[in-house]
Design a protein around this motif. Sequence first.
Motif, PDB file in Angstrom:
ATOM      1  N   ALA A   1       0.834  -1.197   0.000  1.00 57.09           N
ATOM      2  CA  ALA A   1       0.000   0.000   0.000  1.00 57.09           C
ATOM      3  C   ALA A   1       0.875   1.255   0.000  1.00 57.09           C
ATOM      4  N   LEU A   2       1.988   1.224   0.763  1.00 56.45           N
ATOM      5  CA  LEU A   2       2.901   2.369   0.788  1.00 56.45           C
ATOM      6  C   LEU A   2       3.628   2.535  -0.536  1.00 56.45           C
ATOM      7  N   PHE A   3       4.000   1.409  -1.128  1.00 53.16           N
ATOM      8  CA  PHE A   3       4.696   1.469  -2.418  1.00 53.16           C
ATOM      9  C   PHE A   3       3.761   2.056  -3.477  1.00 53.16           C
ATOM     10  N   GLU A   4       2.487   1.683  -3.397  1.00 51.79           N
ATOM     11  CA  GLU A   4       1.530   2.213  -4.382  1.00 51.79           C
ATOM     12  C   GLU A   4       1.448   3.738  -4.293  1.00 51.79           C
ATOM     13  N   ASP A   5       1.579   4.260  -3.058  1.00 46.86           N
ATOM     14  CA  ASP A   5       1.560   5.721  -2.902  1.00 46.86           C
ATOM     15  C   ASP A   5       2.843   6.373  -3.422  1.00 46.86           C
ATOM     16  N   SER A   6       3.939   5.636  -3.352  1.00 51.77           N
ATOM     17  CA  SER A   6       5.240   6.249  -3.628  1.00 51.77           C
ATOM     18  C   SER A   6       5.726   6.076  -5.060  1.00 51.77           C
ATOM     19  N   PHE A   7       5.260   5.038  -5.725  1.00 54.70           N
ATOM     20  CA  PHE A   7       5.825   4.744  -7.042  1.00 54.70           C
ATOM     21  C   PHE A   7       4.746   4.740  -8.121  1.00 54.70           C
ATOM     22  N   THR A   8       5.202   4.896  -9.355  1.00 55.75           N
ATOM     23  CA  THR A   8       4.297   4.872 -10.510  1.00 55.75           C
ATOM     24  C   THR A   8       3.705   3.471 -10.658  1.00 55.75           C
ATOM     25  N   SER A   9       2.419   3.406 -10.933  1.00 57.23           N
ATOM     26  CA  SER A   9       1.785   2.096 -11.077  1.00 57.23           C
ATOM     27  C   SER A   9       2.172   1.480 -12.408  1.00 57.23           C
TER      28      SER A   9
END
Length: 720
Positions: free
Chosen positions: A602-610
């Motif tokens: 969930a944090l990675f989804e906020d931080s990186f391009t999907s």
Amino acid sequence: MTVTVLMVAEKPILAESIAKILSNGKLQSRKGFNGACSVHEYSDNFLGKPARFKVTSTCGHVFGLDFPPKYNNWDRVDPVDLFSCATEKKEANPKLKMEKYLSTEAKGCDYLVLWLDCDKEGENICFEVIDCVQNSMNRGASMDVVFRAHFSAIADKEIKAAMKNLIKPNLNESLSVDARQELDLRVGCAFTRYQTRYFQDKYGDLDSTCISFGPCQTPTLSFCVKRHDQIVEFTPEPYWILQTTIDTPSGKTIKLDWSRERIFDRDVANVFLSRITGCSAVKLTSITSKESRKEKPTALNTVELLRVCSSSLGIGPAQAMQVAEHLYTHGYISYPRTETTAYPSSFDFNFVLKQLKNGQFDTVSQQIMNDGIQKPKSGEDKGDHPPITPMKENSGHLSGDQLRVYDYVTRHFLATIMKPCKYMVSTFKFTASTEVFTLQSRKVIDPGFTAVMTWQQVNEDESFSDFKEGAEYNIQKSQLDERKTSPPDYLTESELITLMERYGIGTDASIPVHIQNISARNYVTVESGRRLIPTKLGIALIHGYRKIDPELILPTMRSEIETLLNLIASGKQKHSTVTSHALEMFRQKFKFFVLNVAKIDALFEDSFTSLADSGKPFCRCGKCKRFMKLVQARPQRLYCPTCQETLTLPTGKDGSVRLHGEHKCPLDNFDLLYWAASGGKLSDSWSFCPFCYNNPPFEDMKKGSGCNNCTHPTCKHGMM
DNA sequence: GCAAGGTC
């Protein structure tokens, strides 16, 4: 009959020092066949018999711990198995052929005396050496013929005393190191492999060739992220200071310091202001003078050298160690890896000062000899090596970082045997109504060591000698200044080193490696002033661990493991009890981490391009959610990563791939199944999903339509 | 390819 005694130290320099001391300088030396070590021989008595002594060394650990080769395939091994699978010892540095070297030198020897460093690692290396030599010594290496020298410093007296009081190597301390090696290996590799695979190829702008976890590097990163969080979460608070300026007798305008410093309530601040606004002058009520001093530094050890190199010279720890090693091997400075900050009682300061006679420090070293050497601060003797000191003058061959580090080491050394810096502080106290203001001026009495450590010089302020006690001075202006509290700055490398030292994370030799690691893995970047700024990846990881299991990033994690290991070292617990307990604990943590890893997602989804926004081809089978790999040049050939067999897909006359390919792998219990998009002509670039092998025609991928008919049952192994 | 600890 003459007996032969083999003596082994931890590094070549120590073998030489010990041999020189014990032989009183009468020794013969030769280079060992591995090129790194030397053998120093002399004659004396041992256990009442005439003896020939051979003194040599290892280069640190002879062996390191690793998994057997079959467990090093990241695709075939489930990381949880790394908690229980076999491990094996491998030569730490195969180039040195250390095992062969020691066993060769041990041939014909009757006794073994171990001179390894007197810490737990040294105790462990004792048993590595025993392993190497036991088959080639005359009567094996049973404890009857094995001795351990225990020394607290590398000085004449201590070394000779150790030789007279030989003891036995400490198995428990060695076992505690075995346990540490096993824990670090299993835990570090299991987490690293799992999370690397889990996050790989899932986000557009995430470079994830290796997302490592380690009991030292992760808490190290955590310090940097914690500071980042404090900065982000910081709310500035307004505060007010009373700014008052007066006219000096010489006609200048000067700002006074308010004794209340700052007030966080505007109304309260206004009350104080109103008290002053009625006054036209302040009265100088007292002038006091006090002698103050700045203490000189204790003798230099590694960690302090690293701190100064980073904060004052802008040289990072890993680079600093490399430069220091070079200066050491070329005879400019003493051994640069030491925890000790106390000079040995036998230290010859005059000798070092004379060595510096012809260089740039000629004048100051001459002056110290004339004035007399001042007693250094007491410091701490850790029994390893003397503090870092210069060994000879700079003959003009040094430049760049080498020159700057040498220059610092020399100035630090000189400072330790100079006087403290003495200066006079005069405080002028002014009053107006209820309020008190001050001015301070400093005057240097004796610069002492700051004559060489010029960056520590006391700034002499303006002299206020024309002020008279009891006199009044006109207030020129009095007003409230509104200011805001500001957040702390990012952690500097030098502050990080201090934190790591305080919490026992890493050692003087490994601290630079951990800091380099978190930078190399793209968790932090080093910015101006060598401040460590965590990246999106570093922040997401630490926040993720904090959500799942905060213990994984605690600064005390390392020292708690050390406490467990010390139970083995002190003989209070068996090696197997502690190891299995700690491993089981981390295995549970690992399983819990795997179950909850989506919280990090969930944090990675906020931080990186999907994936969808990345513009790169990705698998749309619904299960993988990963990028596809592009295979260049030879698209029609596939190979099985398990048995390495290659398979050429049949093509039609027009070059199109028509058939499904199938490969029954003899080494694995499931079959790889490939298929090519029917009728799709393969171009030079051709993509496939490394998890389910979904490989739609490239043309379709470019349009972004993908393929939605993946039915592969395992979605597990990758193909190249 | 992964950890951390020695050392060159």
